[in-house]
Design an enzyme around this catalytic site. Structure first.
Site, PDB file in Angstrom:
ATOM      1  N   CYS A   2     -14.337  19.337  35.485  1.00 12.00           N
ATOM      2  CA  CYS A   2     -14.310  17.874  35.407  1.00 12.00           C
ATOM      3  C   CYS A   2     -13.850  17.483  34.017  1.00 12.00           C
ATOM      4  CB  CYS A   2     -15.702  17.312  35.647  1.00 12.00           C
ATOM      5  SG  CYS A   2     -16.437  17.864  37.186  1.00 12.00           S
ATOM      6  N   ARG A  27      -7.792  17.250  35.432  1.00 13.98           N
ATOM      7  CA  ARG A  27      -8.921  18.183  35.547  1.00 13.98           C
ATOM      8  C   ARG A  27      -9.755  17.931  36.794  1.00 13.98           C
ATOM      9  NH1 ARG A  27     -10.463  20.763  30.679  1.00 13.98           N
ATOM     10  NH2 ARG A  27     -12.526  21.050  31.527  1.00 13.98           N
ATOM     11  N   TRP A  77     -14.326  16.752  39.621  1.00 15.82           N
ATOM     12  CA  TRP A  77     -13.740  17.711  40.554  1.00 15.82           C
ATOM     13  C   TRP A  77     -14.940  18.389  41.205  1.00 15.82           C
ATOM     14  CZ3 TRP A  77     -13.233  22.936  41.599  1.00 15.82           C
ATOM     15  CH2 TRP A  77     -12.137  23.262  42.414  1.00 15.82           C
ATOM     16  N   ASN A 101     -19.689  18.794  32.918  1.00 14.33           N
ATOM     17  CA  ASN A 101     -18.620  19.639  33.438  1.00 14.33           C
ATOM     18  C   ASN A 101     -19.186  21.042  33.526  1.00 14.33           C
ATOM     19  OD1 ASN A 101     -16.182  20.931  34.017  1.00 14.33           O
ATOM     20  ND2 ASN A 101     -15.663  21.138  31.849  1.00 14.33           N
ATOM     21  N   GLY A 102     -19.147  21.645  34.700  1.00 11.54           N
ATOM     22  CA  GLY A 102     -19.679  22.998  34.849  1.00 11.54           C
ATOM     23  C   GLY A 102     -20.588  23.093  36.059  1.00 11.54           C
ATOM     24  N   GLU A 483       2.984  40.007  46.209  1.00 15.18           N
ATOM     25  CA  GLU A 483       2.646  38.874  45.363  1.00 15.18           C
ATOM     26  C   GLU A 483       3.464  38.909  44.060  1.00 15.18           C
ATOM     27  OE1 GLU A 483       1.300  36.143  45.711  1.00 15.18           O
ATOM     28  OE2 GLU A 483       0.631  35.477  43.748  1.00 15.18           O
ATOM     29  N   LYS A 487       5.944  35.925  43.025  1.00 18.52           N
ATOM     30  CA  LYS A 487       5.758  35.219  41.748  1.00 18.52           C
ATOM     31  C   LYS A 487       7.059  35.221  40.965  1.00 18.52           C
ATOM     32  CE  LYS A 487       2.904  33.603  42.011  1.00 18.52           C
ATOM     33  NZ  LYS A 487       1.760  33.141  42.767  1.00 18.52           N
ATOM     34  N   GLU A 490       9.770  32.947  42.638  1.00 18.37           N
ATOM     35  CA  GLU A 490       9.607  31.491  42.640  1.00 18.37           C
ATOM     36  C   GLU A 490       9.784  30.876  41.271  1.00 18.37           C
ATOM     37  OE1 GLU A 490       5.903  29.888  44.192  1.00 18.37           O
ATOM     38  OE2 GLU A 490       4.732  31.466  43.273  1.00 18.37           O
ATOM     39  N   HIS A 506      12.697  54.387  53.642  1.00 20.88           N
ATOM     40  CA  HIS A 506      13.257  53.905  54.915  1.00 20.88           C
ATOM     41  C   HIS A 506      14.282  52.794  54.701  1.00 20.88           C
ATOM     42  CE1 HIS A 506      10.496  56.383  57.126  1.00 20.88           C
ATOM     43  NE2 HIS A 506       9.485  55.891  56.413  1.00 20.88           N
ATOM     44  N   LYS A 605       3.549  21.811  45.135  1.00 23.60           N
ATOM     45  CA  LYS A 605       2.218  22.418  44.988  1.00 23.60           C
ATOM     46  C   LYS A 605       1.464  22.417  46.310  1.00 23.60           C
ATOM     47  CE  LYS A 605      -0.925  24.437  42.665  1.00 23.60           C
ATOM     48  NZ  LYS A 605      -0.665  25.848  42.410  1.00 23.60           N
TER      49      LYS A 605
END
Ligand code: M6R
Length: 610
Positions: A2, A27, A77, A101-102, A483, A487, A490, A506, A605
């Protein structure tokens, strides 16, 4: 994660708080609020807060203004309790207003104690507990707000930055930090506190960064810093020379790099309150899955979340011995999948809004399957559609390339696999205990890797002009190879392929020549020797090998052009470590090429189209 801000001075607080919250909205953005007091009138503080974006709060403040020269503000958040007006901060208990926050880990036990002592709660949050603790400390005789906060801090465990204000002592703000960021801003006859330097940069550039276990009493005229026991701490203020944009990225060049570095903290947050070392078990926030009814598990997801799901297939089958499959959500419903009540569909999504995944869930539900969602965003569409919602608590991810969302998904999936394995009886207490111990140790091991970026940056420069890359891995390292390739593609726009190392012969072996860098994931484990053989096949054809290996492996250097080491961990957790060099390599190659790393071309996103 947050955003928090506090102001004390002679100007009107609300516009300063709102200006700061605008900078903090990245945030968290599911609700916002302020508590403002006018010390001159001695009146009680006025709390204005509401669900939704900051604009909603601004609109509410035009109807219900909050006047005063002292105040605190918050953009939320959600972690505990859905986004709602009642769960928005600041939280009040009597004269006390608190923003946080936390995560307070022992919130359930403290809540029960406070209820017994007569406290009345009006929200589902862990934060409100702290407001009641401070109020109770004052009632119990704490001479001032600072002492009451100090006594309350002794009762809470977890990660937090709090800012506390009292109607009865309107000339001070008290703030405290443990594991969540907190900065004090120094002005002339006015002072500030905030979670982020960005929030106060328009007002002052003279700041003190608070350290772990410190609290601060802030008045108009100065600040007093102590540890949680009351011992004085002294620190010279720093002058911030960053631009506002640099400050938002915490001094990192890009959000992606900041988010890579946030992973140890994010993973620790995913684990908070979920590991029970006494019982050798995990808690899925109260979700109890009836394993006797689960005949099959099917993961569905897209992109990076699909790769996390592929690792999930290994973990669930190994620990719970339940047959498990993985499907691309974008393909799932087009093949009329055979599903029924014995199936548990696990939908994995960072944003919780990916349309393909939502449609796959609808298909699964139509056919009678149960759905367990893993999401980073609370109350997003996917967790709301599901029968069970489990959150990763990684904090908002701004860079388009998923990094901390991925590693926290792997943690959430590991917790799910342990939960299932303990209930099917196929994961022994002893192995569970070892895995839980390794999970707890993981954030420090991750820190070790993300802080070794300089070596990876040098490698990225050596190979950054290549036209293509190949990534190879076996077992649960195969999804990490995929992955790594995703990464790199992109954000650097370099063509990359991820392959199961055993598949190389192969087909893709035809690509290998002296111009092709091949990243090989070869940590210690059952596939080690076989992967080393694949690596030798690459070298025999002049391919350039970048090996990701376990620290202490003295053999691998003889087969590779470059070696990046990771600390040793349990086999099941290795993907969480090996992916970190993949992220850093992609980042530094893209940076070397000068691409738009945080907003790569053609990508979004949250992918809410089919
Ligand atoms: O929000 P989701 O996890 O459902 O998103 C799925 C993919 O769109 C996402 O993982 C995408 O592949 C990322 N850009 C990868 O970095």
């Amino acid at each position: 994660m947050c955003g928090i801000i506090g102001y004390i001075g002679s100007r009107q607080a609300t516009p300063i708080l709102i200006g700061g919250l605008r900078k903090l909205e990245y945030r968290g953005y599911d609700s916002a609020g302020v508590s403002v007091i006018d010390p001159a009138s001695g009146g009680p503080s006025r709390v204005i807060r509401c669900r939704g974006k900051l604009a909603n709060l601004e609109e509410k403040l035009t109807r219900e203004p909050a006047a005063g020269t002292v105040g605190i503000g918050h953009t939320r958040w959600a972690t505990h309790g859905r986004p709602s007006d009642e769960n928005s901060h600041p939280h009040k208990a009597g004269p006390i207003s608190v923003i946080h926050n936390g995560i307070i880990e022992n919130h359930l036990a403290l809540r029960a104690e406070l209820v017994t002592a007569g406290a009345k709660f009006s929200s589902e949050t862990d934060t409100e507990i702290f407001a009641h603790l401070v109020e109770h400390a004052l009632i119990a005789g704490a001479p001032d707000l600072t002492t009451a906060v100090r006594r309350s801090l002794a009762k809470v465990h977890g990660s937090f930055a709090f800012v506390v204000m009292s109607d009865k002592e309107p000339g001070v703000l008290v703030a405290a930090k443990n594991s969540s960021p907190l900065v004090v801003g120094l002005g002339d006859g006015e002072n500030y506190v905030a979670s982020d330097v960005t929030a106060i940069l328009a007002e002052t550039r003279k700041v003190i960064f608070m350290e772990e276990g410190e609290m601060v009493t802030v008045t108009r005229d100065g600040v007093t810093i102590t540890d949680f026991e009351g011992n004085a701490r002294t620190r010279e203020p720093k002058m911030i020379t960053w631009s506002a944009v640099q400050a938002e990225k915490g001094g990192y060049k890009h959000y992606m790099l900041k988010e890579i570095h946030e992973q140890p903290r994010a993973v620790a947050d995913t684990l908070v309150g979920r590991i029970n070392l006494e019982a050798d078990d995990v808690s899925l926030d109260g979700i109890e899955l009836d394993v006797s009814k689960i005949k099959r598990i099917i993961f569905i997801a897209c992109g990076t979340s699909y790769h996390a799901s592929m690792v999930g297939e290994h973990l669930v089958e190994a620990m719970a011995r339940i047959p498990t499959e993985v499907d691309l959500a974008s393909e799932f419903r087009y093949r009329d999948p055979i599903l029924g009540p014995g199936d548990l569909v696990v939908a994995v999504s960072q944003s919780g809004e990916t349309l393909d995944t939502m449609e796959a869930i609808r298909e699964a539900k139509r056919k009678g399957a149960q759905v367990f969602a893993i999401s980073n965003v609370i109350e997003a569409s996917i967790p709301r559609l599901a029968d069970y919602a489990f959150y990763t608590h990684a904090g908002p991810e701004i860079g388009v390339a998923s990094t901390k969302a991925f590693t926290t998904q792997l943690i959430a999936i590991t917790l799910l696999a342990i939960h299932l394995g303990r209930r099917t009886g196929t994961l022994s207490k002893e192995r569970a205990r070892e895995l839980l111990g390794e999970l707890v140790a993981l954030p420090n091991k991750m820190r070790d890797i993300v802080e070794s970026g300089a070596q990876i940056q040098a490698i990225a420069r050596r190979y950054g002009n290549a036209n293509g890359f190949l990534f190879l891995g076996r077992g649960s390292q195969y999804p990490i190879a995929l992955e790594g390739a995703l990464k790199l593609k992109e954000i650097s726009y370099i063509h990359a392929e991820g392959y199961a190392a055993g598949e190389m012969k192969h087909g893709p072996i035809a690509l290998i020549d002296e111009h092709l860098p091949v990243v090989v994931l070869v940590p210690r484990g059952p596939s080690y020797e076989k992967t080393v053989s694949n690596l030798a096949e690459v070298r025999a054809r002049q391919g350039k090998v970048i090996a990701i290996a376990t620290r202490g492996d003295n053999e691998i250097g003889g087969h590779s052009d470059e070696v990046i080491v990771i600390p040793d961990t349990a086999l099941e957790l290795q993907p969480i470590l090996t992916v970190l060099p993949m992220q850093l390599l992609s980042y530094y190659v893209a940076d070397f090429k000068g691409t738009d790393i945080d907003q790569p071309r053609n990508l979004a996103k949250s992918v809410s189209v089919e």
